[in-house]
Scaffold this active site. Sequence first.
Site, PDB file in Angstrom:
ATOM      1  N   SER A 262       0.832  -1.197   0.000  1.00 39.38           N
ATOM      2  CA  SER A 262       0.000   0.000   0.000  1.00 39.38           C
ATOM      3  C   SER A 262       0.873   1.256   0.000  1.00 39.38           C
ATOM      4  O   SER A 262       1.587   1.499  -0.966  1.00 39.38           O
ATOM      5  CB  SER A 262      -0.947  -0.047   1.211  1.00 39.38           C
ATOM      6  OG  SER A 262      -2.010   0.860   1.060  1.00 39.38           O
ATOM      7  N   ASP A 377      -9.533  -5.145  -4.708  1.00 37.16           N
ATOM      8  CA  ASP A 377      -9.045  -4.145  -3.756  1.00 37.16           C
ATOM      9  C   ASP A 377      -9.807  -2.830  -3.979  1.00 37.16           C
ATOM     10  O   ASP A 377      -9.800  -2.295  -5.083  1.00 37.16           O
ATOM     11  CB  ASP A 377      -7.546  -3.943  -3.970  1.00 37.16           C
ATOM     12  CG  ASP A 377      -6.882  -3.067  -2.916  1.00 37.16           C
ATOM     13  OD1 ASP A 377      -7.608  -2.374  -2.181  1.00 37.16           O
ATOM     14  OD2 ASP A 377      -5.642  -3.089  -2.842  1.00 37.16           O
ATOM     15  N   HIS A 408      -7.272  -6.142  -0.671  1.00 33.91           N
ATOM     16  CA  HIS A 408      -6.110  -5.302  -0.333  1.00 33.91           C
ATOM     17  C   HIS A 408      -5.067  -6.043   0.493  1.00 33.91           C
ATOM     18  O   HIS A 408      -3.884  -5.698   0.469  1.00 33.91           O
ATOM     19  CB  HIS A 408      -6.598  -4.068   0.434  1.00 33.91           C
ATOM     20  CG  HIS A 408      -5.557  -3.007   0.601  1.00 33.91           C
ATOM     21  ND1 HIS A 408      -4.946  -2.377  -0.469  1.00 33.91           N
ATOM     22  CD2 HIS A 408      -5.002  -2.457   1.727  1.00 33.91           C
ATOM     23  CE1 HIS A 408      -4.072  -1.481  -0.017  1.00 33.91           C
ATOM     24  NE2 HIS A 408      -4.073  -1.516   1.302  1.00 33.91           N
TER      25      HIS A 408
END
Length: 444
Positions: A262, A377, A408
């Site tokens: 991320s 995601d 995610h």
Amino acid sequence: MQRARIFAVSMIVALLWESVFASEQVKFDREKLARGFVNQMEQGEFEKAVQRFDTVMAKALPSDKLQAIWNGLVSQYGSLQRIGDTRTEDLKKYQIVFVTCQFERGKLDAKVVFTEQNEIAGLFFVPTGAYRSPGYVNQKAFEEVEVTVGSGLWVVPGTLSLPKGGKEVPAVVLVHGSGPHDRDETIGPNKPFRDLAHGLASRGIAVLRYEKRTKHHRLKTALLSGGLTVKEETVDDAVAAVNALTKQPRIDPERIFVLGHSLGGNLLPRIGAASDKITGFISLAGSVRPLEDLVLDQVSYLFSLDGTVSAEEQQKIDVIAKQVEKVKSPALSEEVAASELPLGVSARYWLDLRGYDPSKSAKTLEKAFLILQGERDYQVTMVDFDLWKQALGSRDDVTLIAYPRLNHLFMAGEGKSAPSEYITPGNVEKRVITDIAKWIEAQK
């Protein structure tokens, strides 16, 4: 001679299959014993139940104490309704069998620890939703060493998962996403960084994970929040972790990689610009678009999950939209209050990120990239993946892979992804571990 060789090979194969069968039989027997042990407690046969205990366990937990523990469980959770599935884990010379128990008011796992002699050496009751080590992990293939990352006021503790053996091995540093994370990047019952570390270490790749500075030094970072940027939050410790790996005797200094999840993936080019000791980069759901845009998109998505957006929800979206406008405004200065900006984060943080495009910055790094993305995601989407592809897709040293069913956390699911998935126990998909391991092995 030819027949002798064929016979010898046949005998070896037969012995191997016999060994595998025997191992599976022992596993089956212990699962059967564990289920029988739970059944004995449910039937009130505590004198029989303790007969399976080893010497230490028999002294520590005689039948009357075992009965008291069971009665306490029943008073809290109700009577046992059903004995469910079982699973096993190996821990050095012990084997642990988990027996799922459905009580009237919830589920618990009976964690029964067996010795090599099939005696019970431990008993625990843990929530069924607790973290479970994935099946692709081989605990016997690696060891874990406690290390420190950084120096001075900002030193943080970490764990090095090190494959067993004497040869030098490649290594990976794991870099967290947004927020104050522990070394496992724990979210609910899930520990994606532990999955990655143990999965890769099972395949001969060392992995260093560490506590994020904003978690381990929460008070100090809170006091400095007005002056905090991603450099202090993430980049400095990632570089320090790389340096820590170079001092480990069994780590190949020519094969050190950084994996960012991320925000960690977004910052890979900045980390790369700050260290010349990195061989290549792995992005897991690394964002490309400006962080303020992601915040607005995520809130809008979550409010629309039920098919409608109420007036109150739209009002909240409008507030965040105005905060995003302030971040993008040329008039933004460090004097603007954090309360007027997305996430309550200081203006200095946003100003530091202004104009930063990781996909373009990555072009300046002559290092290999592996870019992975879950198609379900909602936090970092396929829009970001496509931006990576547009910027780097033509390069021979860049590999891009998207996974249709993953979210995610790179855990599998169906339909629209929702926050509830993060509190549902799961593990990083095996294929992700395999793809990362294969890519690292190819970087020689």
